[in-house]
Design an enzyme around this catalytic site. Structure first.
Site, mmCIF file in Angstrom:
data_model
loop_
_atom_site.group_PDB
_atom_site.id
_atom_site.type_symbol
_atom_site.label_atom_id
_atom_site.label_comp_id
_atom_site.label_asym_id
_atom_site.label_seq_id
_atom_site.Cartn_x
_atom_site.Cartn_y
_atom_site.Cartn_z
ATOM 1 N N LYS A 74 0.843 -1.200 0.000
ATOM 2 C CA LYS A 74 0.000 0.000 0.000
ATOM 3 C C LYS A 74 0.876 1.247 0.000
ATOM 4 O O LYS A 74 1.956 1.260 0.601
ATOM 5 C CB LYS A 74 -0.870 0.027 1.271
ATOM 6 C CG LYS A 74 -2.139 0.817 1.118
ATOM 7 C CD LYS A 74 -3.221 -0.009 0.468
ATOM 8 C CE LYS A 74 -4.538 0.702 0.379
ATOM 9 N NZ LYS A 74 -5.591 -0.152 -0.176
ATOM 10 N N GLY A 176 -21.310 6.244 3.908
ATOM 11 C CA GLY A 176 -20.319 6.651 2.907
ATOM 12 C C GLY A 176 -20.840 6.385 1.501
ATOM 13 O O GLY A 176 -20.828 5.248 1.030
ATOM 14 N N GLY A 178 -19.653 7.234 -1.444
ATOM 15 C CA GLY A 178 -18.616 7.573 -2.422
ATOM 16 C C GLY A 178 -18.708 6.621 -3.601
ATOM 17 O O GLY A 178 -19.794 6.172 -3.969
ATOM 18 N N HIS A 179 -17.550 6.289 -4.175
ATOM 19 C CA HIS A 179 -17.545 5.430 -5.362
ATOM 20 C C HIS A 179 -18.212 4.080 -5.093
ATOM 21 O O HIS A 179 -19.095 3.666 -5.831
ATOM 22 C CB HIS A 179 -16.105 5.190 -5.829
ATOM 23 C CG HIS A 179 -15.478 6.420 -6.409
ATOM 24 N ND1 HIS A 179 -14.752 7.303 -5.661
ATOM 25 C CD2 HIS A 179 -15.486 6.904 -7.667
ATOM 26 C CE1 HIS A 179 -14.330 8.288 -6.430
ATOM 27 N NE2 HIS A 179 -14.771 8.078 -7.649
ATOM 28 N N VAL A 180 -17.763 3.389 -4.046
ATOM 29 C CA VAL A 180 -18.308 2.058 -3.782
ATOM 30 C C VAL A 180 -19.715 2.164 -3.198
ATOM 31 O O VAL A 180 -20.631 1.444 -3.618
ATOM 32 C CB VAL A 180 -17.408 1.261 -2.811
ATOM 33 C CG1 VAL A 180 -17.984 -0.126 -2.594
ATOM 34 C CG2 VAL A 180 -15.995 1.153 -3.344
#
Ligand code: NAD
Length: 351
Positions: A74, A176, A178-180
Site C-alpha cells: 500500500k 459513505g 462515495g464510489h463504492v
C-alpha cells in the site's frame, strides 16, 4: 509503530512535489504486492506511515483469502490542504519513480483519493501500475466490482443470519456514499432493499434521493436500526463505543479495517451481530485490478467476484463448526494459504 512482519517500508519526500510518500510491502509470498495509493490529509507524516503498514497487511490477507497469487502492499501519500493540478501531477510522478525502484515487487493501483487519471500519470514513470482507464488498456474504476463483491457477501451473510439471500425488503444502512457506496446503493435498490444512507458530504444527498433512500445525519448512522450496516467510508467506523450501540443483525461493507480493533469482532459475536470480514467482502476491486495484471477475460472476473459470496459462506461454516468468530475463521483461511507459500524475505527498510 511496528514493521514486524513487513518485508519493506520506503518513506520519501518527493523531489518534485515536496510531499511525503510511504510505500509498505507487507508480503510477496504469494506474488507481487498489489495495493492502492491512498491520498489523504494525514494529521502527521507518522500517521501516513502507520496507515501504509496497516493497510498493506490487510491487502496480503485479502489476496490470500481471495485465492489470488498476489501479495500485499500500500502507498500512503500526504495531501496538503490545497493541491493544484501541477503539484498533484508532480506527486504522482514521484510515486511512479518510487514504485519503479521496487522493480515489480510492488504494483500500485487506485485507492481513496486517487483516480484512474492519477494511474495514467504514474504510468509515465513505471509499468508496475494497474487501474488504468479503459482507453489505456486498463479495467478502469474498480469500485463497481468492489460493490458487486460486497453485495455477494451481503447475500451470503443475510442467508445465514436472516434466513434468506433475497435482499428485497432488507433494511441496509450504507455509511459513505462515495464510489463504492453509491455503486452498492444502486445494486441494492435494484434488488428491492430498503436503503438508509449517510455521508459527511451533504452533496451526496441527491444520490440517495434518486434511489428512494432515507438520508441520515452521519452522527446517527452507526446506531441506526437496520438489518445490515454497510460501512463504506474510511476505516475504524466501528470503535468500542459503536460496537455496543449497533442495532443491526449483519455488518457487511466495503471499508478496509472497519473494526477499530480486531477484538471488537468478539464484542459483535457476543451481541449476536454477524460481522462479515472486510477483507473478504471488499476483494472485488482487487480482483478487478488483478484481472488487468493477468489479462483475464470478463466472464472469469465476474465469476471470481461472485465467488466472494461462496468464500463468506465457507468462512461462516468454519466459524460455526470451530466455535470461532467469522473474523478469526477468515484470518485462519488467509494465513493457511500464506503458510503454504514460500517463506518471507528479511525486512528491508529505507528512508
Ligand atoms: P470514496 O472516497 O469515493 O468514498 C468514501 C465516502 O465516505 C466519501 O463520500 C466521504 O465523504 C464519505 N465519508 C468519509 N467519512 C465519513 C463518515 N464519517 N461518515 C459518513 N461518510 C463518510 O472511497 P471509495 O472508493 O468509495 O472507498 C470506500 C471504502 O471502501 C474505503 O475504505 C476504501 O478503502 C474501501 N475500498 C474501496 C475499494 C474500491 O474499489 N474503491 C476497494 C476495496 C476497499
Amino acid at each position: 509503530m511496528s514493521t514486524d512482519g513487513h518485508e519493506e517500508l520506503h518513506v520519501r519526500l518527493g523531489p518534485r512535489s515536496g510531499l511525503q510518500l510511504a510505500v509498505a510491502v507487507h508480503s510477496t509470498a504469494l506474488g507481487p504486492a498489489l495495493g492502492g495509493a491512498r491520498l489523504w490529509g494525514y494529521k502527521s507524516p507518522g500517521d501516513a506511515v502507520a496507515d501504509s503498514l496497516r493497510l498493506s497487511e490487510a491487502m496480503t490477507l485479502k489476496a490470500a483469502a481471495a485465492g489470488l497469487d498476489l501479495g500485499g502492499g500500500k502507498s500512503a501519500l500526504c495531501a496538503p490542504g490545497e493541491m493544484p493540478a501541477e503539484r498533484r501531477r508532480a506527486l504522482m510522478l514521484d510515486l511512479g519513480d518510487l514504485v519503479e525502484s521496487l522493480d515489480g515487487r510492488y504494483v500500485v493501483a487506485e485507492d481513496v483519493g486517487t483516480t484512474t487519471d492519477d494511474m495514467t500519470v504514474i504510468a509515465e514513470r513505471t509499468s508496475h501500475v494497474v487501474g488504468l482507464p479503459a482507453e489505456r488498456g486498463g479495467t478502469g474504476d474498480p469500485s463497481p466490482s468492489t460493490a458487486r463483491g460486497v453485495a455477494a457477501a451481503m447475500r451470503a451473510a443475510c442467508s445465514r443470519r436472516l434466513g434468506t439471500a433475497d435482499l428485497s425488503g432488507v433494511r441496509v444502512c450504507i455509511i459513505g456514499l462515495g464510489h463504492v457506496g453509491t455503486a452498492l446503493a444502486k445494486i441494492l435498490a435494484g434488488e428491492g432493499a430498503k436503503l438508509l444512507v449517510s455521508d459527511i458530504r451533504s452533496e451526496h444527498r441527491a444520490v440517495g434521493a434518486e434511489l428512494g433512500a432515507t438520508w441520515l445525519d452521519p452522527g446517527d448512522a452507526t446506531g441506526a436500526e437496520c438489518d445490515v450496516l454497510a460501512p463504506c467510508a474510511l476505516g475504524g467506523a466501528i470503535a468500542e463505543s459503536a460496537a455496543e450501540i449497533l442495532r443491526c443483525s449483519v455488518v457487511c461493507g466495503s471499508a478496509n479495517n472497519q473494526l477499530a480493533d480486531e477484538s471488537l469482532s468478539h464484542t459483535l459475536h457476543r451481541r449476536g451481530i454477524l460481522y462479515t470480514p472486510d477483507f473478504i467482502a471488499n476483494a472485488g476491486g482487487l480482483i478487478n485490478v488483478y484481472a488487468e495484471l493477468r489479462s483475464l477475460p470478463s466472464d472469469r472476473v465476474a465469476r471470481l467476484v461472485e465467488g466472494i459470496g461462496d468464500t463468506v459462506a465457507e468462512v461462516l461454516d468454519d466459524a460455526e463448526s470451530c466455535g470461532l468468530t467469522p473474523l478469526d475463521s477468515a484470518l485462519d483461511l488467509a494465513r493457511a494459504r500464506l503458510e503454504a507459500a514460500r517463506p518471507r524475505a528479511p525486512a528491508r527498510l529505507s528512508a
